[in-house]
Design a protein around this motif. Structure first.
Motif, PDB file in Angstrom:
ATOM      1  N   VAL A  54      46.977   5.154  13.020  1.00  0.00           N
ATOM      2  CA  VAL A  54      46.816   5.792  11.467  1.00  0.00           C
ATOM      3  C   VAL A  54      47.269   4.646  10.447  1.00  0.00           C
ATOM      4  CG1 VAL A  54      47.743   7.328   9.678  1.00  0.00           C
ATOM      5  CG2 VAL A  54      47.467   8.018  12.344  1.00  0.00           C
ATOM      6  N   HIS A  79      51.949  13.171  11.331  1.00  0.00           N
ATOM      7  CA  HIS A  79      50.810  13.508  11.933  1.00  0.00           C
ATOM      8  C   HIS A  79      50.913  13.185  13.444  1.00  0.00           C
ATOM      9  CE1 HIS A  79      46.444  13.705  12.135  1.00  0.00           C
ATOM     10  NE2 HIS A  79      46.617  12.557  12.915  1.00  0.00           N
ATOM     11  N   SER A 132      47.246   5.590  19.486  1.00  0.00           N
ATOM     12  CA  SER A 132      46.866   6.557  18.509  1.00  0.00           C
ATOM     13  C   SER A 132      47.130   5.509  17.169  1.00  0.00           C
ATOM     14  CB  SER A 132      47.373   7.828  18.198  1.00  0.00           C
ATOM     15  OG  SER A 132      47.003   8.748  19.211  1.00  0.00           O
ATOM     16  N   SER A 166      41.905   6.631  11.688  1.00  0.00           N
ATOM     17  CA  SER A 166      42.519   7.607  10.603  1.00  0.00           C
ATOM     18  C   SER A 166      43.095   6.798   9.741  1.00  0.00           C
ATOM     19  CB  SER A 166      42.948   8.756  11.263  1.00  0.00           C
ATOM     20  OG  SER A 166      42.013   9.299  12.286  1.00  0.00           O
ATOM     21  N   ASP A 206      40.662  12.074   8.734  1.00  0.00           N
ATOM     22  CA  ASP A 206      40.597  12.142  10.322  1.00  0.00           C
ATOM     23  C   ASP A 206      39.277  11.253  10.737  1.00  0.00           C
ATOM     24  OD1 ASP A 206      41.059  12.608  12.949  1.00  0.00           O
ATOM     25  OD2 ASP A 206      40.948  14.848  12.783  1.00  0.00           O
ATOM     26  N   ARG A 207      39.413  10.083  11.402  1.00  0.00           N
ATOM     27  CA  ARG A 207      38.322   9.603  12.013  1.00  0.00           C
ATOM     28  C   ARG A 207      38.497   9.632  13.460  1.00  0.00           C
ATOM     29  NH1 ARG A 207      39.788   6.180   7.566  1.00  0.00           N
ATOM     30  NH2 ARG A 207      38.197   6.610   5.783  1.00  0.00           N
ATOM     31  N   THR A 230      43.544   9.672  16.572  1.00  0.00           N
ATOM     32  CA  THR A 230      44.766   9.979  17.129  1.00  0.00           C
ATOM     33  C   THR A 230      44.412  11.196  18.089  1.00  0.00           C
ATOM     34  OG1 THR A 230      44.930  11.609  15.416  1.00  0.00           O
ATOM     35  CG2 THR A 230      45.793   9.372  14.884  1.00  0.00           C
ATOM     36  N   ASP A 231      45.555  11.204  19.081  1.00  0.00           N
ATOM     37  CA  ASP A 231      45.496  12.305  19.884  1.00  0.00           C
ATOM     38  C   ASP A 231      46.782  12.173  20.767  1.00  0.00           C
ATOM     39  OD1 ASP A 231      44.510  14.457  21.617  1.00  0.00           O
ATOM     40  OD2 ASP A 231      42.838  13.237  22.725  1.00  0.00           O
TER      41      ASP A 231
END
Length: 339
Positions: free
Chosen positions: A272, A170, A270, A288, A330-331, A334-335
């Motif tokens: 996760v 991801h 980011s 996320s 996905d919240r 992340t970018d």
């Protein structure tokens, strides 16, 4: 207190017919079953557990062996327990929670005394010393967690290897090339918590394939130590643009840590994690995550266990090992990394 005789009288059937309608041991017409059920509700009848056990050789009780370790985050464990107890209640079973430190002795005691019809094990270690007892207990067992030897038990777990790969993929797809994975405390690994290294080792291998530099570390499971651990790790790895969390306590502590460091998500970092949607809501986490599905795993274990209990010796198909495929929720945390 109403008796089965009172139920039979109100329903207009014999005592034995009322008993069969409630136990399901014999075929009873829909009309008679409905009248018996109406009488049960009208009288507030509750079957006598002792008499039922003598008559059916069943207690309608499931044993749940779970331990609350100091190096694990208790709120996360409670979600697995809820999944078990809610489903057991739905299926007409009570749950006996046993948290004794001596797991083999506790398991032997409740199965030898016929206190339960079957057992669900949590906190499953790779070499779990409860399994030899369970395999000879004469009662069916289901596990939430993967041991090395799955012989004679049904096993349900998240696919932690795939979870590790999915987390790396991801962030790699967004262009991140330096990541940090924070796992459970070292003691969890030392006592056989295979899920820790299953996710970690898969993530390390996937990062190598994707040309990503992945740092790995562990952190505590309680405040204030976990917050201190996170601050230290972020200071030690200023190059990372992505953070992977296989530690619920670290996820819960992260917002305050980032705030004190003046970092924002996903602009500066980011994130996760690996935790459930309910966990994210309870702790107001905007990260996320791979859905860990504790309630679903507990429910799957109970449903399979009850199937074996109620099938008696007739359920002869091989025992199963079933994994839940990880999905990233996905919240917006992340970018692409900042250039």
């Amino acid at each position: 207190m109403a008796t089965i005789g009172d139920v039979a009288k109100v329903a207009g059937v014999s005592r034995s017919t009322a008993s069969y309608a409630l136990s399901g041991k014999r075929a009873i017409s829909h009309d008679v079953r409905r009248r018996v059920e109406d009488a049960v509700r009208q009288l507030g009848y509750t079957p006598n557990a002792g008499a039922r056990a003598l008559a059916t050789s069943q207690t309608r009780v499931i044993g749940l062996l779970a331990q609350f370790f100091d190096d694990e985050f208790a709120p996360a464990m409670m979600q697995y327990i809820r999944g078990v107890t809610d489903t057991a209640r739905e299926l007409g079973y009570d749950t006996l929670l046993v948290s004794e430190a001596d797991g083999p002795n506790a398991l032997r005691r409740i199965t030898d005394s016929r206190m339960v019809d079957g057992v669900v094990l949590l906190n499953v270690a790779e070499q779990d010393d409860r399994l030899p007892v369970l395999r000879t207990a004469g009662a069916p067992g289901a596990l939430v967690g993967l041991p090395r030897d799955t012989t004679g038990v049904d096993v349900f777990d998240l696919d932690f290897e795939e979870a590790g790969r999915a987390m790396v993929d991801h962030l790699a797809a967004l262009g991140h090339r330096a990541l940090l994975l924070v796992s459970q405390p070292d003691h969890v690994v030392e006592r056989g918590g295979a899920y820790v290294w299953r996710l970690r080792d898969a993530a390390v291998a996937q990062a190598a394939l994707r040309g990503v530099r992945l740092h790995t570390a562990s952190a505590a499971a309680h405040q204030p130590q976990v917050g201190s651990d996170l601050r230290t790790l972020l200071e030690q790895h200023p190059d990372v643009t992505g953070l992977l969390l296989n530690n619920e306590a670290a996820a819960a502590a992260l917002p305050s840590v980032l705030q004190t460091r003046g970092l924002s998500v996903p602009a500066d970092l980011s994130v996760v994690g690996r935790f459930s949607d309910e966990f994210a809501r309870n702790f107001s986490l905007p990260y996320s995550s791979v859905e860990s599905a504790p309630d679903r795993l507990g429910s799957m274990a109970v449903r399979q266990l009850v199937r074996r209990i109620e099938g008696g010796g007739e359920v002869t198909e091989p025992h199963v090992v079933r994994y839940i495929t990880p999905e990233i929720v996905d919240r917006g945390s992340t970018d692409r990394p900042r250039v």
